[in-house]
Motif scaffolding. Sequence first.
Motif, PDB file in Angstrom:
ATOM      1  N   CYS A 370      -0.071   1.790   4.210  1.00  0.00           N
ATOM      2  CA  CYS A 370      -1.474   1.388   4.089  1.00  0.00           C
ATOM      3  C   CYS A 370      -1.923   1.632   2.653  1.00  0.00           C
ATOM      4  CB  CYS A 370      -2.338   2.210   5.043  1.00  0.00           C
ATOM      5  SG  CYS A 370      -4.123   1.997   4.769  1.00  0.00           S
ATOM      6  N   ILE A 371      -2.475   0.591   2.023  1.00  0.00           N
ATOM      7  CA  ILE A 371      -2.943   0.770   0.645  1.00  0.00           C
ATOM      8  C   ILE A 371      -4.457   1.005   0.606  1.00  0.00           C
ATOM      9  CG2 ILE A 371      -1.038  -0.457  -0.452  1.00  0.00           C
ATOM     10  CD1 ILE A 371      -2.946  -2.902  -0.648  1.00  0.00           C
ATOM     11  N   ARG A 372      -5.026   1.231   1.759  1.00  0.00           N
ATOM     12  CA  ARG A 372      -6.446   1.572   1.891  1.00  0.00           C
ATOM     13  C   ARG A 372      -7.339   0.511   1.237  1.00  0.00           C
ATOM     14  NH1 ARG A 372      -6.585   6.546   3.743  1.00  0.00           N
ATOM     15  NH2 ARG A 372      -8.664   7.014   3.019  1.00  0.00           N
ATOM     16  N   SER A 374      -9.239  -1.529   2.689  1.00  0.00           N
ATOM     17  CA  SER A 374     -10.483  -1.614   3.467  1.00  0.00           C
ATOM     18  C   SER A 374     -10.773  -3.013   4.001  1.00  0.00           C
ATOM     19  CB  SER A 374     -11.682  -1.073   2.683  1.00  0.00           C
ATOM     20  OG  SER A 374     -12.086  -1.967   1.671  1.00  0.00           O
ATOM     21  N   PRO A 420      -2.863  -6.543   4.754  1.00  0.00           N
ATOM     22  CA  PRO A 420      -1.813  -6.968   3.821  1.00  0.00           C
ATOM     23  C   PRO A 420      -0.532  -6.161   3.990  1.00  0.00           C
ATOM     24  CG  PRO A 420      -3.532  -5.776   2.645  1.00  0.00           C
ATOM     25  CD  PRO A 420      -3.998  -5.921   4.063  1.00  0.00           C
TER      26      PRO A 420
ATOM     27  N   GLU B  16      -2.296 -12.499   3.540  1.00  0.00           N
ATOM     28  CA  GLU B  16      -2.409 -11.376   2.612  1.00  0.00           C
ATOM     29  C   GLU B  16      -1.122 -10.559   2.593  1.00  0.00           C
ATOM     30  OE1 GLU B  16      -4.363 -10.570   0.424  1.00  0.00           O
ATOM     31  OE2 GLU B  16      -6.268 -11.562   0.845  1.00  0.00           O
ATOM     32  N   SER B  17      -0.756 -10.046   1.429  1.00  0.00           N
ATOM     33  CA  SER B  17       0.333  -9.085   1.358  1.00  0.00           C
ATOM     34  C   SER B  17       0.079  -8.156   0.185  1.00  0.00           C
ATOM     35  CB  SER B  17       1.680  -9.791   1.198  1.00  0.00           C
ATOM     36  OG  SER B  17       1.781 -10.322  -0.091  1.00  0.00           O
ATOM     37  N   VAL B  18       0.741  -6.999   0.226  1.00  0.00           N
ATOM     38  CA  VAL B  18       0.541  -6.008  -0.824  1.00  0.00           C
ATOM     39  C   VAL B  18       0.930  -6.585  -2.181  1.00  0.00           C
ATOM     40  CG1 VAL B  18       1.293  -3.759  -1.690  1.00  0.00           C
ATOM     41  CG2 VAL B  18       0.866  -4.075   0.749  1.00  0.00           C
ATOM     42  N   ILE B  21      -1.612  -9.003  -3.588  1.00  0.00           N
ATOM     43  CA  ILE B  21      -2.780  -8.309  -4.137  1.00  0.00           C
ATOM     44  C   ILE B  21      -2.447  -7.756  -5.523  1.00  0.00           C
ATOM     45  CG2 ILE B  21      -4.201  -6.217  -3.876  1.00  0.00           C
ATOM     46  CD1 ILE B  21      -4.180  -6.760  -0.861  1.00  0.00           C
ATOM     47  N   MET B  22      -1.284  -7.098  -5.627  1.00  0.00           N
ATOM     48  CA  MET B  22      -0.916  -6.452  -6.894  1.00  0.00           C
ATOM     49  C   MET B  22      -0.741  -7.489  -8.010  1.00  0.00           C
ATOM     50  SD  MET B  22      -1.042  -3.287  -6.382  1.00  0.00           S
ATOM     51  CE  MET B  22      -1.269  -2.258  -4.927  1.00  0.00           C
ATOM     52  N   ASP B  75       6.853  -4.362  -4.852  1.00  0.00           N
ATOM     53  CA  ASP B  75       5.509  -4.607  -4.328  1.00  0.00           C
ATOM     54  C   ASP B  75       4.470  -4.797  -5.452  1.00  0.00           C
ATOM     55  OD1 ASP B  75       4.730  -2.070  -5.226  1.00  0.00           O
ATOM     56  OD2 ASP B  75       4.907  -1.143  -3.253  1.00  0.00           O
ATOM     57  N   LEU B 116       2.877   4.877  -2.781  1.00  0.00           N
ATOM     58  CA  LEU B 116       1.742   3.964  -2.695  1.00  0.00           C
ATOM     59  C   LEU B 116       0.919   4.208  -1.425  1.00  0.00           C
ATOM     60  CD1 LEU B 116       0.296   1.477  -3.879  1.00  0.00           C
ATOM     61  CD2 LEU B 116       1.769   0.070  -2.464  1.00  0.00           C
ATOM     62  N   GLY B 117      -0.375   4.289  -1.596  1.00  0.00           N
ATOM     63  CA  GLY B 117      -1.259   4.442  -0.453  1.00  0.00           C
ATOM     64  C   GLY B 117      -1.649   5.874  -0.182  1.00  0.00           C
ATOM     65  N   VAL B 220      -9.836  -9.259  -3.991  1.00  0.00           N
ATOM     66  CA  VAL B 220      -8.957  -8.131  -4.257  1.00  0.00           C
ATOM     67  C   VAL B 220      -9.797  -6.880  -4.481  1.00  0.00           C
ATOM     68  CG1 VAL B 220      -7.360  -7.189  -5.960  1.00  0.00           C
ATOM     69  CG2 VAL B 220      -7.031  -9.485  -5.095  1.00  0.00           C
ATOM     70  N   MET B 271      -7.750   0.476  -4.926  1.00  0.00           N
ATOM     71  CA  MET B 271      -7.979   0.534  -3.481  1.00  0.00           C
ATOM     72  C   MET B 271      -7.648   1.888  -2.891  1.00  0.00           C
ATOM     73  SD  MET B 271      -6.216  -2.994  -2.451  1.00  0.00           S
ATOM     74  CE  MET B 271      -7.099  -4.542  -2.640  1.00  0.00           C
ATOM     75  N   VAL B 272      -6.518   2.419  -3.335  1.00  0.00           N
ATOM     76  CA  VAL B 272      -6.013   3.615  -2.685  1.00  0.00           C
ATOM     77  C   VAL B 272      -6.954   4.806  -2.866  1.00  0.00           C
ATOM     78  CG1 VAL B 272      -4.060   5.182  -2.536  1.00  0.00           C
ATOM     79  CG2 VAL B 272      -3.674   2.776  -3.064  1.00  0.00           C
ATOM     80  N   MET B 276     -13.772   3.438   1.469  1.00  0.00           N
ATOM     81  CA  MET B 276     -13.481   2.289   2.316  1.00  0.00           C
ATOM     82  C   MET B 276     -14.725   1.472   2.670  1.00  0.00           C
ATOM     83  SD  MET B 276     -10.171   2.561   2.878  1.00  0.00           S
ATOM     84  CE  MET B 276      -9.438   2.038   4.403  1.00  0.00           C
ATOM     85  N   ASN B 320     -15.635   8.962   2.550  1.00  0.00           N
ATOM     86  CA  ASN B 320     -15.153   8.232   3.732  1.00  0.00           C
ATOM     87  C   ASN B 320     -15.595   8.895   5.028  1.00  0.00           C
ATOM     88  OD1 ASN B 320     -13.868   6.121   2.457  1.00  0.00           O
ATOM     89  ND2 ASN B 320     -11.905   7.193   2.319  1.00  0.00           N
TER      90      ASN B 320
END
Lengths: 444, 333
Positions: A370-372, A374, A420, B16-18, B21-22, B75, B116-117, B220, B271-272, B276, B320
């Motif tokens: 999870c890359i958070r 949101s 994602p 969508e995928s990681v 996004i990156m 990624d 990551l994350g 993003v 994001m990480v 949120m 959060n």
Amino acid sequence: MKLKTFALGGVHPEEHKLSANAPIVNLPLPAQLVVPLGQNLGAPPKPIVKKGDEVKTGQLIARAEAFISANLHAPATGKVVKVDEATDTSGYRRPAIYIEVSGEDKWAEGINPTNELVTRLDYSRDEIIAKVKEAGIVGLGGATFPTHVKLMLPPGKKADYLLINGVECEPYLTSDHRLMLEKAQEIMQGIRLMMIALEVKRAIIGVENNKPDAIAHLAAMALAHPGISVQALKVKYPQGGEKQLIKALVNREVPSGKLPIEVGCVVSNVGTAFAVYEAVTKNKPLIERVVTVTGLGLTKPSNFLVRIGTPVSALIQAAGGMPENSGKIINGGPMMGKAMTTPEVPVVKGSSGILIMPRELSSRKEPQACIRCSKCTTVCPMGLEPYLLARLSKLERYEDTEREQIMDCIECGSCQFTCPSNIPLLDYLRLGKFRTGQLIRNRK
Amino acid sequence: MSKLIISGSPHVHGDESVSKIMYTVVLALVPAMLVSVYFFGFDAIRVLAISVAACVFFEWLIQKYLIKGPLTINDGSAVVAGVLLAFNVPANLPWWILVIGALVTIGVGKMSFGGLGRNPFNPALVGRVFMLISFPVQMTSWPVPKPLFAPQLTDAITGPTALGILKEGIGAGKTIDQIMADPHMPDYIDRLTGNMSGSLGEMSAMALILGGIFMVIRKVIDWQVPVSIIATVYVFAGIFHLIDPQHYIEPAFHLFTGGLMLGAIYMATDMVSSPMSMKGKVVYGVGIGLLTIIIRLWGAYPEGISFAILILNAFTPLINMTMKPKRFGKATA
């Protein structure tokens, strides 16, 4: 003009309404019907026929004994060969009545099986509810809640609106769309009857804007029916969700844990309105329904009028047969439907569509961390935090999932659709809901 | 018929995928990259290449030989960290400092928390602040920009940043008018286009904003974080400017100098390490804006946004926990 829709979250899955232009076709009777007893939300009805009995089309074969339950009728003329277990669409074994079909449709007494339009409306509230109950009607949007129960408002409650769900927000499904095009007159009568039963003055039919033909047709029909209007809605999933539809149509929010009547609304599906019409004006029980059979590899994506108990395999055959590279058969739409273990299961009252997915689209993608981002929180139509609920469920912290309102999750799958990292969020949420529900019940 | 696949709904997935996004972030950084190459030439390319290569290499090395886990260098997150790290250093930074910075970025900022994350702090900022404290001289010797096709007017190799001139001037008891008369102080146009001394990627506000708009459109990042940081900086700095215009510079100056745009649009939106909920993002952004100005006006460093972001990163779990999204059915009465 800005189209109405619900406020929080939502996603827009790719549309594949392949069968939108396929008129509803009667599917021939199969040699044998398997009629499962548990086709409604609530208690299953008790069988009143036994092996060897001859049954006529529309004859009562299982009676609802509990309050939240629904009668079951013979979908065709034939002979009861056994009362035994059968695998249903969700893969469970359930008691079912097996009927060997004779081939000739002899209808039970008092039923008008013709297609003639009946516009008689001089029924009393009690008459309508009694006939709906007798006919075993359940919500045909998929939830299968007994309709007569919905029409009997709890004491002290009053409905302002009857909201009719013609949204059909699931990609691929078109059964409601075709019904709205081909049976609009009947749907209007059904809505009028439900309005009488509920004693409401206003009914609004919500239809997503990707069905402009249905919107125009219904709007033209509604002119003859004071109190009934049609509202075009922005295309956004899950607008067919009861709470989202109420928000979109009348801008009222059903409080957490409460029913729509709390905000003066009753929601019913267009298919249910049609069934109510047939039950009240023609004494016709719910023994058939429209089912979409579709999929990207299918030669003839179709909409069939199918008798309950017909095997799904017969529907697939009629739509051109299973494509070579099929990987998944889904009962329902791609967002909320259930993957089936076999096509040798019967169509039930809640079957709105059969979707066949090609093998390359059938497997989930590999989950990543999870890359958070949101996104799950942004798209949740209930304003929940799926990433958090999934994590808490995984950690078995059910007191925390309860506090974070996991029971409000409507299982629409928007979170998982958008993730994602391909995390199976809804799997964790379902598990968490189940455990949290146990926790709440045990406390009582 | 071969076996049917059974899994829970939904049976379809958005696109969508990681990595998507990156790489969208990398794409958004391209305009600022081009500007830095324009002003610093080969040095900019050198720093970017070393930083990205070192970040990806250390991620691979740690995953392969220390964690012995799955490799995730494809990624795109290590590439993003590498570009952002390069953007936060002077173009003439010795290569070995950059490599150490990359090791801290990936090793400490990211992998030590589980990859990551899981990192609570923005890894590139961890690397940057580490270098700033460990190698203060090299990290604050900024080359004067030499536009690729412009004639060379000065022989200066390094020069102070706008914020540096301001800090020093205030420290020496000068008024704002006197400080603005300093020949090294970039004018309005230079501040907007980025023709001034500073870290590699922080100079051109225009290029950074362009990439930011792209990221908002591609969903993003959410606009809440950058907008709340920028608005807070403007309002807070503006209040002090109104009180004493000869001691506190006009608020727009703060927006287009130093790393504010880079931090607000690309670092704080990580994001990480950011909150949120939308409400949480606003609280976080306001916090960063306030802290940035506090450090800039009264702190020991001329620049403040790196520290402000790292400190607010630490508050993210708390935010959060307390800033929940608006739940359905709980109407704001």
